[in-house]
Design an enzyme around this catalytic site. Sequence first.
Site, PDB file in Angstrom:
ATOM      1  CE  LYS A  37      -0.469  -0.086   5.139  1.00 34.73           C
ATOM      2  NZ  LYS A  37      -1.240  -0.012   5.944  1.00 34.73           N
ATOM      3  CE1 TYR A 264      11.940  31.993   2.003  1.00 36.23           C
ATOM      4  CE2 TYR A 264      12.262  29.552   1.477  1.00 36.23           C
ATOM      5  CZ  TYR A 264      11.949  30.854   0.965  1.00 36.23           C
ATOM      6  OH  TYR A 264      11.455  31.042  -0.343  1.00 36.23           O
TER       7      TYR A 264
END
Length: 394
Positions: A37, A264
């Site tokens: 999955k 940043y």
Amino acid sequence: MRSGRAAARVDTGAIARNCARLRGELAEGVELCAVVKADGYGHGAFQSATGALAGGASWLAVASLPEALELVDERLAARVLVLGPLRGNEVREAGLLGVDIVVWEEPFVAHLSELAEETGRPARVHVKLDTGMGRLGVRDPECAMKVVEAAVAAPGVELAGVMTHFATADELGDPFFDEQLQRFAAWTQVVKQAHPGVIAHAANSAALLRTPAAHFDMVRCGIAIYGMDPFGEGPAERDLEPALELSSYIAAVKLCRAGESSGYGRRFMASSDTHLGLLPIGYGDGWRRALTNNAEVLVGGRRYPLVGTVSMDSVVVDLGPDPTALELAQAPAILIGAQDGERITAEELARRIDTINYEITCGLTARVARVYGEEDEALAASEEDEYDEGMFLV
């Protein structure tokens, strides 16, 4: 068009070898279901399934019907089990597709019987007892037994299995695992007395490695088939082989003077002159922002610290004050994997940001190219053609 920014190289041979190693823990006749999955935990569902079947798996498991669609393929000779809930037209489509599904309510069994009559395709079901996970399944064993009997009696419905799922299998020493195991074993004994052909399955990777008592007729292994440790310690602890390598490259190198910053928020300030290398990979690729100032990258077999804020498209590493750092422009960089005797594992990264190894690989986005086997050489050649050595010195 494939981007040369970053690649996740997946060794399906390692997946096969991990499956063979896990099968070695099982008694004769116990089957291995490979859980693929979430796009094979980020490794690629179809390719992971191919490797798992080559290693001895005989079932595949997914979470949803769309995931199952990729695996119902004549090249993959395996039963497919959808572990998650279905709704609306998915139920009909699952029957037409021929996949096994999970049930826990009598009205749903009746609905499956009606659809089977309409479509002419039988529904194969696995009744789930909730022994303590607290998600899907019915908690009361007697109610669960009624669902079993309803499935046996319903025309067009085939009772294929009974199942549960453990909440604390990966927490060694936790007594709740034993409580769940005892509940399921007792209920399974009753089911099998009435219906001896039904398979019982409960174990995930951790439970498989924890005790043979949890193996029953089949085990459902996810994380371990990809070479990651379900207990979060490290692959070597379980004799597993990591199947995924995450790589990028040093796209630019520049001198950073003392007092200058990068990224940043200026979360990195150089305390002395150093050289910074930029890698074109960031949280848009699944490299978590929580790794800001909190990770290392392999370049030339040496660990270099990641510095500054992880951006959407890039990260920066501190290459040190030596001017020879300028020569590292265009050098390969390993974010997960091994290089010249050093290794960075998904487990290491998970510990740094207080998560689990599952989330590290599942989080890699589609922007990261997945590369398999023979594709490696072609990708390497294309990268060499695309970038001239030193062209991004800044």
